[in-house]
Design a protein around this motif. Structure first.
Motif, short mmCIF file in Angstrom:
data_model
loop_
_atom_site.label_atom_id
_atom_site.label_comp_id
_atom_site.label_asym_id
_atom_site.label_seq_id
_atom_site.Cartn_x
_atom_site.Cartn_y
_atom_site.Cartn_z
N SER A 60 0.83 -1.21 0.00
CA SER A 60 0.00 0.00 0.00
C SER A 60 0.86 1.26 0.00
O SER A 60 0.53 2.24 -0.68
N LEU A 61 1.96 1.25 0.74
CA LEU A 61 2.86 2.41 0.72
C LEU A 61 3.49 2.58 -0.66
O LEU A 61 3.62 3.70 -1.16
N GLY A 62 3.86 1.47 -1.28
CA GLY A 62 4.42 1.54 -2.63
C GLY A 62 3.41 2.06 -3.62
O GLY A 62 3.72 2.91 -4.47
N LEU A 84 6.93 -11.99 -7.07
CA LEU A 84 8.32 -12.12 -7.53
C LEU A 84 9.28 -11.81 -6.39
O LEU A 84 10.31 -12.48 -6.24
N GLY A 85 8.95 -10.82 -5.56
CA GLY A 85 9.78 -10.50 -4.42
C GLY A 85 9.85 -11.65 -3.42
O GLY A 85 10.92 -11.94 -2.87
N CYS A 141 15.09 -5.29 -5.26
CA CYS A 141 15.59 -5.07 -6.62
C CYS A 141 14.67 -5.70 -7.67
O CYS A 141 14.42 -5.11 -8.72
N ALA A 142 14.17 -6.90 -7.37
CA ALA A 142 13.27 -7.58 -8.31
C ALA A 142 11.98 -6.79 -8.49
O ALA A 142 11.49 -6.60 -9.61
N GLY A 143 11.42 -6.31 -7.37
CA GLY A 143 10.22 -5.49 -7.47
C GLY A 143 10.48 -4.20 -8.23
O GLY A 143 9.67 -3.78 -9.06
N GLY A 144 11.63 -3.58 -7.96
CA GLY A 144 11.99 -2.36 -8.67
C GLY A 144 12.15 -2.57 -10.16
O GLY A 144 11.79 -1.70 -10.97
N ALA A 145 12.66 -3.73 -10.56
CA ALA A 145 12.83 -4.04 -11.99
C ALA A 145 11.47 -4.12 -12.69
O ALA A 145 11.29 -3.61 -13.80
N ALA A 177 10.29 2.91 -7.21
CA ALA A 177 10.36 2.89 -5.75
C ALA A 177 9.15 2.18 -5.16
O ALA A 177 9.26 1.40 -4.20
N GLY A 178 7.96 2.43 -5.72
CA GLY A 178 6.75 1.78 -5.22
C GLY A 178 6.78 0.28 -5.40
O GLY A 178 6.43 -0.48 -4.48
N SER A 179 7.23 -0.18 -6.55
CA SER A 179 7.32 -1.63 -6.78
C SER A 179 8.41 -2.26 -5.93
O SER A 179 8.30 -3.43 -5.53
N ALA A 180 9.48 -1.52 -5.66
CA ALA A 180 10.53 -2.03 -4.78
C ALA A 180 9.98 -2.28 -3.38
O ALA A 180 10.29 -3.30 -2.74
N LEU A 181 9.12 -1.38 -2.89
CA LEU A 181 8.48 -1.59 -1.59
C LEU A 181 7.57 -2.82 -1.63
O LEU A 181 7.52 -3.59 -0.66
N ALA A 182 6.86 -3.01 -2.74
CA ALA A 182 6.02 -4.20 -2.88
C ALA A 182 6.87 -5.47 -2.84
O ALA A 182 6.47 -6.48 -2.26
N GLY A 183 8.05 -5.42 -3.46
CA GLY A 183 8.96 -6.56 -3.41
C GLY A 183 9.39 -6.88 -1.99
O GLY A 183 9.48 -8.06 -1.61
#
Length: 304
Positions: A26-28, A48-49, A72-76, A196-202
Motif C-alpha cells: 500500500s505504501l508503494g 516475484l519478491g 531489486c526484483a520489485g523495482g525491476a 520505488a513503489g514496486s521495490a516496496l512491494a517486493g
C-alpha cells in the motif's frame, strides 16, 4: 474470559503479522499514485519478491540479502511498468495487469526448485517477553520489517509535506500542465516513483516467504497486492492512514486463526474470506457514484 483474552492477543499478534505485506504494498502504491500513475502490477512484484527473497536466502544463507534482492526484483518490474506507461496511448491499468501476470509467471517458473528446500528466515523481535505463557510469547514475535514499514510510512508522510522531492511528486500527480509549466520532467518522476513503489512491494513479498508464513509456494500471495490497491483508496492516499488500514485488513485476515485458538472451527473458510469481504464493503462505501475521493491525485487514470 480467558478464551476472549486469548482471542484478543491472537488477533493483535495476527494483525501485526498479516498487515506487513499489505503495509509495504500500500505504501508503494501510494507513492506511485501520488505521481499520477496506477500500478496493478504490484501483485506481480509481491510474488516475484517473495520468490527472489527465498531463493537468495537459501543460496546465500542471509535472509537480509534476500530482502535486498526482493527489493531489486520489485523495482525491476516497476521500471518495466514505468517505461512502457510513459509511451503514448498506453493504459496504466492494462499495462499493470500485464506486468502482474509477467511477475507471477517469472516467479512460478524460476521458483519451482525452491518449493521444497528450507531457507534461513528473518529474525524476530520478541514483544511478548513480558508473558510467562509460551503461546503468547510465540504469538508476539514480530518481524523487524513491520517496524521498518512504520518508519517508511512516517518518512513518506513527512516528505510529501516538507521536502522539495515530495512536493514535486505531488505536483506531477495533481496536474501535468502545472508540472510542464514549471519545467518538471514528468515521465522521469513517474518512472522513479513507480520503481520505488514496486521495490516496496517486493520487500512486502520478502516478508511472506522469509517471515510469515515463511515458505515459498505458488499460492503464497492470495491477491494481497491487488487488495492493497483498494486499501490505498480507503486510506485516501495518506501514508499514515495506510498503516491503520493495513492493520485493519491484517486483523480481518487473522480472524480465522484467532478463533481457531479457542476451538471455533465452524465457518472456518468463511472467516478466511474476511479481508476480501472487507475490501468489497469498503469499496462500495467509499467509491459510490458522486462521492468525492478526498486526497485523490488529479492525474490518475480514474479521473480522466
Amino acid at each position: 474470559m480467558e478464551n476472549l483474552s486469548m482471542v484478543f492477543v491472537a488477533l493483535i499478534a495476527g494483525a501485526l503479522r498479516v498487515s506487513t505485506p499489505f503495509l509495504f504494498v500500500s505504501l508503494g502504491e501510494c507513492l506511485t499514485e501520488k505521481s499520477g500513475r496506477i500500478n496493478l502490477g504490484n501483485e506481480g512484484a509481491l510474488v516475484l519478491g517473495a520468490m527472489t527473497a527465498y531463493a537468495f536466502s537459501y543460496e546465500t544463507g542471509s535472509p537480509w540479502l534476500g530482502v535486498l534482492a526482493a527489493m531489486c526484483a520489485g523495482g525491476a518490474l516497476g521500471l518495466l511498468h514505468g517505461l512502457v506507461c510513459s509511451l503514448a496511448r498506453v493504459n496504466d491499468i492494462a499495462m499493470g495487469i500485464a506486468v502482474m501476470l509477467a511477475g507471477i509467471g517469472i516467479a512460478f517458473f524460476f521458483g519451482k526448485p525452491y518449493i521444497q528446500p528450507s531457507a534461513p528466515q528473518l529474525p524476530v523481535l520478541p514483544l511478548g517477553f513480558w508473558s510467562d505463557t509460551p503461546q503468547i510469547r510465540s504469538a508476539l514475535d514480530v518481524s523487524p520489517l513491520f517496524f521498518l514499514g512504520l518508519l517508511i510510512a512516517v518518512f513518506m508522510a513527512w516528505a510529501f509535506k516538507n521536502t522539495r522531492t515530495g512536493l514535486v511528486v505531488r505536483i506531477v500527480g495533481d496536474s501535468a500542465d502545472a508540472a510542464r509549466a514549471m519545467g518538471l520532467p514528468i515521465d522521469r518522476i513517474r518512472i522513479l516513483s513507480t520503481v520505488a513503489g514496486s521495490a516496496l512491494a517486493g520487500v512486502g513479498g520478502s516478508f511472506l516467504s522469509l517471515s510469515y508464513p515463511g515458505s515459498w509456494n505458488e499460492g503464497l500471495s492470495s491477491g494481497q497486492g491487488l487488495v492493497a490497491v483498494a486499501l490505498v483508496v480507503f486510506a485516501r492516499w495518506n501514508p499514515i492512514a495506510c498503516v491503520g488500514a493495513a492493520l485493519l485488513f491484517g486483523a480481518a485476515g487473522a480472524l480465522g486463526p484467532s478463533l481457531q485458538t479457542i476451538g471455533v472451527t465452524q465457518g472456518y473458510y468463511l472467516f478466511y474470506a474476511a479481508p476480501y469481504v472487507l475490501t468489497l464493503v469498503i469499496m462500495v462505501l467509499t467509491v459510490a457514484p458522486g462521492r468525492v475521493l478526498r486526497g485523490m491525485p488529479g492525474e490518475l487514470s480514474l479521473t480522466r
